[in-house]
Design an enzyme around this catalytic site. Structure first.
Site, PDB file in Angstrom:
ATOM      1  N   ASN A 246       0.828  -1.211   0.000  1.00 40.78           N
ATOM      2  CA  ASN A 246       0.000   0.000   0.000  1.00 40.78           C
ATOM      3  C   ASN A 246       0.856   1.252   0.000  1.00 40.78           C
ATOM      4  O   ASN A 246       0.580   2.218  -0.730  1.00 40.78           O
ATOM      5  CB  ASN A 246      -0.924   0.004   1.222  1.00 40.78           C
ATOM      6  CG  ASN A 246      -2.142  -0.880   1.044  1.00 40.78           C
ATOM      7  OD1 ASN A 246      -2.592  -1.101  -0.077  1.00 40.78           O
ATOM      8  ND2 ASN A 246      -2.678  -1.390   2.128  1.00 40.78           N
ATOM      9  N   HIS A 251      -3.064   2.318  -2.424  1.00 42.51           N
ATOM     10  CA  HIS A 251      -4.128   1.438  -1.923  1.00 42.51           C
ATOM     11  C   HIS A 251      -4.887   0.764  -3.060  1.00 42.51           C
ATOM     12  O   HIS A 251      -5.407  -0.342  -2.876  1.00 42.51           O
ATOM     13  CB  HIS A 251      -5.094   2.234  -1.043  1.00 42.51           C
ATOM     14  CG  HIS A 251      -4.499   2.605   0.283  1.00 42.51           C
ATOM     15  ND1 HIS A 251      -4.519   1.769   1.371  1.00 42.51           N
ATOM     16  CD2 HIS A 251      -3.839   3.721   0.684  1.00 42.51           C
ATOM     17  CE1 HIS A 251      -3.909   2.348   2.397  1.00 42.51           C
ATOM     18  NE2 HIS A 251      -3.489   3.542   2.002  1.00 42.51           N
ATOM     19  N   ASP A 255      -5.609  -3.152  -3.139  1.00 40.96           N
ATOM     20  CA  ASP A 255      -6.924  -3.767  -3.349  1.00 40.96           C
ATOM     21  C   ASP A 255      -6.864  -4.792  -4.477  1.00 40.96           C
ATOM     22  O   ASP A 255      -7.517  -5.851  -4.412  1.00 40.96           O
ATOM     23  CB  ASP A 255      -7.962  -2.688  -3.689  1.00 40.96           C
ATOM     24  CG  ASP A 255      -8.369  -1.866  -2.479  1.00 40.96           C
ATOM     25  OD1 ASP A 255      -9.066  -0.855  -2.672  1.00 40.96           O
ATOM     26  OD2 ASP A 255      -7.995  -2.246  -1.353  1.00 40.96           O
ATOM     27  N   GLU A 281      -5.525  -7.987   5.376  1.00 36.91           N
ATOM     28  CA  GLU A 281      -4.875  -8.863   4.403  1.00 36.91           C
ATOM     29  C   GLU A 281      -4.957 -10.324   4.807  1.00 36.91           C
ATOM     30  O   GLU A 281      -4.213 -11.155   4.291  1.00 36.91           O
ATOM     31  CB  GLU A 281      -3.408  -8.457   4.227  1.00 36.91           C
ATOM     32  CG  GLU A 281      -2.524  -8.632   5.454  1.00 36.91           C
ATOM     33  CD  GLU A 281      -2.497  -7.403   6.362  1.00 36.91           C
ATOM     34  OE1 GLU A 281      -1.492  -7.202   7.038  1.00 36.91           O
ATOM     35  OE2 GLU A 281      -3.491  -6.644   6.370  1.00 36.91           O
TER      36      GLU A 281
END
Length: 355
Positions: A246, A251, A255, A281
């Site tokens: 990230n 981000h 994702d 995660e």
């Protein structure tokens, strides 16, 4: 603080609200169920069905707030009425000039996030809003925003049912027609309830089961394993150094990695419908009929496959496994798998450990 203005259709909106005869009616389970679903789907502590009267907003259903009504000048939903065709979202109230010094922001209940879907009726007027609130700034995923709008439509249909029921009591001679209308609305409610029930058990980013749904699944799996005297194992899968993904790639890229791993886990023949995202995660996979040695071998294959995935950035996973033992309950089984996961992390990551 900027108090909400009045919509251009305020007179007709007030007439419509009065026609529904809903203000100050008792609590009803159907509305309470909707706000409970909203808190589960959006992961928020507060949700309301708010109806905005001339000088107040009144809550037909609520979670996380004691008050049954507030002044209209203090209502967030009063602002949502000004754009009845639009979902109103305030990611951070302290960054919004309308709310940064609002007493419900600076004091209890310390509102930092608001999302409200107007409750629009047939003529286009909004009687109020279906809203969710959090005490921290945040954003909702697209699937959560869509669910909030679906819940608003569901609440509006309940209002229509209430209105029609009231008219039935005044016009019994037209009973057959009204019963057909009630059946029509009931069928629509049942269809949307089925969709909402599915959303309340699904992680919006990956489409996998969420922690809540997995808890029920694990209870059933343990009961079945004991009744049939068959082995049962589970594995917790954690993406290594996910924060760095990230931080270094954004981000959105994080994702994408979560979605790719979720799709891989869902595609395993041995795990269809038995994989969940625990949060962040972390994923969990149930392996019914699988003893400890077989579970470790399966997880080693999974770990190797993930390392070989072409994601554009290197991704590895650490995995902790545990197998059902006498005296285990869901909490202890998950706890041993979690402890094994941390063994794998302490010993260098990108490995499988068991307890």
């Amino acid at each position: 603080m900027i108090p909400p203005g009045r919509p251009v259709d305020e007179a007709s909106r007030q007439a419509a609200l009065a026609a529904y005869r809903i203000l100050d009616t008792p609590r009803e389970a159907a509305y309470d169920d909707l706000v409970a679903i909203a808190t589960a789907i959006c992961d928020v502590p507060m949700a309301f069905v708010s109806l905005v009267d001339r000088d107040r907003q009144w809550f037909k259903a609520k979670v996380g707030l004691e008050d049954t009504e507030t002044s209209r000048d203090l209502s967030f939903c009063g602002h949502a009425l000004l754009a009845p065709d639009t979902l109103m979202v305030v990611d951070d109230t302290l960054a919004d000039p309308r709310f940064h010094d609002h007493p419900m922001v600076t004091g209890p209940p310390h509102v930092r996030f608001y999302a409200g879907a107007p409750l629009r009726v047939g003529g286009g007027s909004a009687l109020g809003a279906f809203c969710v609130i959090d005490r921290r700034p945040r954003q909702l995923a697209p699937a959560q925003l869509a669910a909030l709008e679906a819940l608003s439509r569901q609440a509006t249909r309940l209002l229509e049912l209430h209105r029609i029921s009231g008219e039935l009591s005044l016009q019994l001679e037209e009973r057959d027609w009204y019963e057909q209308q009630l059946l029509h609305y009931q069928q629509e409610l049942e269809m949307e309830n089925a969709d909402l029930a599915e959303q309340s058990t699904t992680d919006p980013l990956t489409g996998l089961l969420n922690r809540r749904a997995f808890s029920h699944l694990l209870d059933e799996a343990i009961e079945m394993a004991r009744s049939e005297s068959t082995p049962l194992s589970l594995a917790i899968v954690d993406i290594d150094h996910f924060k760095s993904i990230n931080d270094n790639h954004g981000h959105g890229e994080g994702d994408r990695v979560l979605q790719a791993l979720g799709a891989y886990l869902r595609g395993q023949a041995s795990a269809r419908g038995r994989v969940a995202r625990l949060g962040g995660e972390e994923f969990v996979q149930l392996m019914s009929g699988c003893a400890s040695d077989a579970a470790v071998a399966e997880c080693e294959r999974l770990r190797t496959d993930v390392t070989a995935m072409d994601l554009g950035i290197p991704v590895t996973v650490s995995i902790g496994t545990a197998s059902l033992e006498a005296g285990d309950d869901p909490s202890s089984l998950l706890g041993r798998a979690d402890a094994a996961l941390y063994d794998a992390k302490r010993n260098g990551r990108n490995r499988v450990a068991t307890r």
